[in-house]
Design a protein around this motif. Structure first.
Motif, PDB file in Angstrom:
ATOM      1  N   ARG A  48       0.805  -1.214   0.000  1.00 18.46           N
ATOM      2  CA  ARG A  48       0.000   0.000   0.000  1.00 18.46           C
ATOM      3  C   ARG A  48       0.841   1.268   0.000  1.00 18.46           C
ATOM      4  N   THR A  49       2.061   1.238  -0.537  1.00 21.26           N
ATOM      5  CA  THR A  49       2.888   2.434  -0.485  1.00 21.26           C
ATOM      6  C   THR A  49       2.312   3.558  -1.327  1.00 21.26           C
ATOM      7  N   GLY A  50       1.417   3.265  -2.241  1.00 19.75           N
ATOM      8  CA  GLY A  50       0.831   4.316  -3.055  1.00 19.75           C
ATOM      9  C   GLY A  50      -0.420   4.915  -2.453  1.00 19.75           C
ATOM     10  N   ALA A  51      -0.895   4.391  -1.331  1.00 18.94           N
ATOM     11  CA  ALA A  51      -2.148   4.879  -0.738  1.00 18.94           C
ATOM     12  C   ALA A  51      -2.057   4.804   0.773  1.00 18.94           C
ATOM     13  N   ILE A  52      -1.264   5.681   1.329  1.00 18.03           N
ATOM     14  CA  ILE A  52      -1.011   5.647   2.767  1.00 18.03           C
ATOM     15  C   ILE A  52      -1.913   6.655   3.454  1.00 18.03           C
ATOM     16  N   VAL A  53      -2.508   6.241   4.551  1.00 17.01           N
ATOM     17  CA  VAL A  53      -3.271   7.181   5.370  1.00 17.01           C
ATOM     18  C   VAL A  53      -2.552   7.337   6.690  1.00 17.01           C
ATOM     19  N   ILE A 191       5.530  19.793   8.425  1.00 11.06           N
ATOM     20  CA  ILE A 191       6.849  19.670   7.799  1.00 11.06           C
ATOM     21  C   ILE A 191       6.696  18.810   6.549  1.00 11.06           C
ATOM     22  N   PRO A 192       6.977  19.326   5.345  1.00  6.25           N
ATOM     23  CA  PRO A 192       6.838  18.517   4.127  1.00  6.25           C
ATOM     24  C   PRO A 192       7.922  17.442   4.065  1.00  6.25           C
ATOM     25  N   CYS A 193       7.496  16.213   3.827  1.00  8.32           N
ATOM     26  CA  CYS A 193       8.425  15.084   3.766  1.00  8.32           C
ATOM     27  C   CYS A 193       8.049  14.171   2.611  1.00  8.32           C
ATOM     28  N   PHE A 194       9.029  13.472   2.067  1.00 11.67           N
ATOM     29  CA  PHE A 194       8.808  12.474   1.035  1.00 11.67           C
ATOM     30  C   PHE A 194       9.131  11.099   1.604  1.00 11.67           C
ATOM     31  N   VAL A 195       8.292  10.123   1.277  1.00 10.28           N
ATOM     32  CA  VAL A 195       8.479   8.749   1.748  1.00 10.28           C
ATOM     33  C   VAL A 195       8.622   7.863   0.522  1.00 10.28           C
ATOM     34  N   GLU A 206       4.127  12.040  -0.837  1.00  9.58           N
ATOM     35  CA  GLU A 206       4.482  13.221  -0.051  1.00  9.58           C
ATOM     36  C   GLU A 206       3.527  13.314   1.129  1.00  9.58           C
ATOM     37  N   VAL A 207       4.072  13.531   2.311  1.00  5.71           N
ATOM     38  CA  VAL A 207       3.254  13.669   3.513  1.00  5.71           C
ATOM     39  C   VAL A 207       3.645  14.947   4.236  1.00  5.71           C
ATOM     40  N   LEU A 221      -1.437  12.785   4.263  1.00 10.99           N
ATOM     41  CA  LEU A 221      -1.041  12.958   2.867  1.00 10.99           C
ATOM     42  C   LEU A 221      -1.042  14.436   2.501  1.00 10.99           C
ATOM     43  N   ALA A 222      -0.020  14.848   1.773  1.00  9.41           N
ATOM     44  CA  ALA A 222       0.093  16.254   1.369  1.00  9.41           C
ATOM     45  C   ALA A 222      -0.892  16.550   0.240  1.00  9.41           C
TER      46      ALA A 222
END
Length: 222
Positions: A48-53, A191-195, A206-207, A221-222
């Protein structure tokens, strides 16, 4: 001489059957190892890396607050504020992992129990300040940070742990903090972050990570 006669054995289902037993073909089908009665099967794990809550809370990362030191006498009635500056630099580096620059305290501070003064500094080009309170008239002081500090490495590690558990894959998080390893007064600020999926660099989301006053990290999710 007449031959003896013998009675005929009774026929039908009530009589004994002397034919060869019928074993039939052997049944070697797989045994049934299904779950015991009353237990529902666990759902299959999905990638589920493409749809994280978000919304999970994790590690404490807020640093700073109270530090205590002693400032020696500079003269008969004033404090050696250069020593206060040295202690502020040392204690801040110990707590945040980053040495502050441009530490400055006022000169000619009169020794007086209960009196306060303010010292300033810079942490990775972010302004910070400290309130110094004289606890007695013998040069002992209490140094309180006026700011909070968020360790970016700990935020990223928290996201790695939370999202790795959620997705079932190894992830690598990186936050956009303009090169700061420590953020000043960032509590409550997204804080903008990329996973990224560690096995597939094209699989990324991006979260926005947020640290609350207790130091817990949450994200959305951003």
């Amino acid at each position: 001489m007449a031959h003896p006669t013998y009675p005929t054995p009774p026929a039908g289902p009530s009589g004994p059957q002397y034919g060869p037993p019928d074993y039939g073909p052997p049944d070697y089908g797989p045994p049934d190892y299904g779950p015991p009665a009353g237990y529902a099967p666990a759902p299959a794990r999905r990638r589920r890396t493409g749809a994280i809550v978000g919304g999970i809370l994790a590690a404490v990362v807020v640093l700073g607050g109270l530090v205590v030191g002693a400032v020696v006498w500079f003269g008969s009635s004033t404090l050696d504020t250069a020593e206060a500056e040295r202690q502020i630099g040392q204690l801040t580096a110990e707590q945040t992992g980053v040495a502050p620059t441009d530490v400055s305290c006022p000169a000619d501070v009169e020794a007086e129990s209960g009196a306060t003064f303010t010292c300033t500094a810079s942490l990775e080009h972010q302004p910070i300040s400290f309130t110094v309170t004289q606890t007695d008239d013998e040069g002992n002081v209490q140094i309180d940070s006026d700011n909070t500090f968020v360790d970016v490495d700990v935020v990223e590690a928290s996201l790695d742990e939370q999202l790795g558990e959620l997705t079932g894959v190894v992830v690598i998080s990186s936050c956009d903090t303009d090169g700061h390893s420590v953020l000043v007064d960032a509590v409550g600020t997204p804080i903008p972050c990329f996973v990224d999926n560690a096995a597939d660099a094209t699989d990324t989301i991006e979260v926005l990570a947020t640290v609350d006053e207790s130091g817990a990290v949450s994200y959305e999710l951003a």
